[in-house]
Scaffold this active site. Structure first.
Site, short mmCIF file in Angstrom:
data_model
loop_
_atom_site.label_atom_id
_atom_site.label_comp_id
_atom_site.label_asym_id
_atom_site.label_seq_id
_atom_site.Cartn_x
_atom_site.Cartn_y
_atom_site.Cartn_z
N ALA A 26 0.81 -1.22 0.00
CA ALA A 26 0.00 0.00 0.00
C ALA A 26 0.84 1.27 0.00
O ALA A 26 0.33 2.35 0.23
CB ALA A 26 -0.94 0.00 1.21
N GLY A 27 2.15 1.14 -0.20
CA GLY A 27 3.01 2.33 -0.23
C GLY A 27 3.45 2.78 1.15
O GLY A 27 3.99 3.87 1.31
N ALA A 78 9.75 -3.45 3.43
CA ALA A 78 10.96 -3.06 4.16
C ALA A 78 10.79 -3.35 5.66
O ALA A 78 11.71 -3.86 6.31
CB ALA A 78 11.25 -1.58 3.94
N ASP A 127 12.89 3.17 2.17
CA ASP A 127 12.02 2.42 3.09
C ASP A 127 12.83 1.72 4.17
O ASP A 127 12.50 1.79 5.35
CB ASP A 127 11.20 1.37 2.32
#
Ligand code: PMV
Length: 301
Positions: A97-98, A103, A141
């Site tokens: 979902a960004g 990460a 990230d």
């Protein structure tokens, strides 16, 4: 299982890019922070093949499985020189979902396998897993997931912490999962073709530069305006979708100072800056059928 003390340390934080996604891949600055949601891992020795379970994402894989998560797990085990472990992860981050879910997972696994590692050594290990998910990650990230806080990230210099207060944000979820690698590749194609895409990348880089100053001087109205302009640039770059545009509009109508998609786009999440009006913005998004929550940018591990 490991002791609760160990388990609580084996965490990776999610992240939000305030300004600068996509442009950061081309060497520009991004302004971003870690959030108070993430992934936590516990591990114990396994009798057979190493196994990774993430019930919140309905994932249960073993080393050797044809699954991106299994490949990342395998790479992390090899790099950490570990074998025959049973890892169980819990998460309150939505996947793909960004918000830096892959990460956060890699950092949590790396911490659980090698609790002795910190700083750069931890970041380098976790990056081995992250590279299995994304072909050409900027590294933002993993850097934020390890270090926490709010910072400026560039490919060349990495993460530079910003001394600014934490920032509440509203997150709205489109419910559409997408692949960062595919979105980054799509942008690369449009940039190579010349035309508008390159100009949008430059524009996003300039907005991030201005955002850094706005954040440091506490000018939240200015920051909100820059965020909304960045959404426009990301739209022009071709990475927004209708659900994200609708959420940005709804957030503005509910009193947000600014709103934009965050991360690679193509689905995923949007963020809204709405000091003092976060619950109203969250409710406005929910009343239109979107999942939404309030989070804090600048969380520490
Ligand atoms: O994985 P996401 O959606 O959080 O996107 C990462 C941000 C990009 O700039 C699009 C890619 C990158 O590697 O920095």
């Amino acid at each position: 299982m490991t002791s609760p003390e160990h388990a609580s340390r084996a965490r990776g934080l999610g992240k939000i890019i305030l300004l600068g996604e996509h442009a950061v891949v081309y060497g520009h600055k991004a302004v971003a922070g870690a959030i108070d949601r993430g992934v936590a891992c516990e591990q114990e020795p396994s009798e057979g093949a190493s196994r990774l379970r993430i019930p919140d994402w309905r994932i249960d894989v073993q080393v050797g499985d044809e699954h991106p998560v299994a490949r990342a797990f395998d790479a992390l085990l090899s790099a950490a020189e570990c074998s025959k472990v049973d890892v169980r992860a819990r998460t309150d981050l939505p996947a793909a979902a960004g918000l830096g879910s892959s990460a956060a997972l890699c950092v949590a696994i790396a911490r659980s396998l090698r609790p002795d590692l910190t700083g750069d050594a931890l970041r380098v290990l976790a990056s081995v897993g992250e590279e299995c998910f994304h072909e050409r990650p900027s590294g933002i990230d993993v850097a934020l997931s390890c270090a926490g806080g709010i910072g400026i990230f560039t490919r060349s210099a990495g993460l530079h912490a910003l001394a600014c207060p934490s920032l509440p944000l509203v997150v709205g979820l489109s419910g559409v999962q997408r692949s960062t690698a595919a979105m980054v590749a799509g942008v690369a194609g449009r940039v190579a073709d010349g035309g508008q895409a390159k100009a949008q990348i430059e524009r996003i880089g300039t907005l991030a530069e201005a955002g850094q100053q706005a954040l440091l001087s506490g000018k939240l109205e200015l920051l909100g305006g820059l965020m909304s302009e960045c959404h426009q640039a990301l739209q022009d770059l071709g990475v927004s979708i209708n659900a994200l545009d609708t959420m940005v509009e709804v957030a503005g109508e509910a009193g947000a100072l600014g709103a934009k998609l965050t991360g690679a786009g193509g689905g995923g999440a949007m963020i809204a800056l709405a000091p003092g009006r976060e619950p109203q913005v969250r409710e406005a998004l929910q009343s239109r059928g979107f999942d939404a929550f309030i989070t804090t940018l600048g969380a520490t591990p």
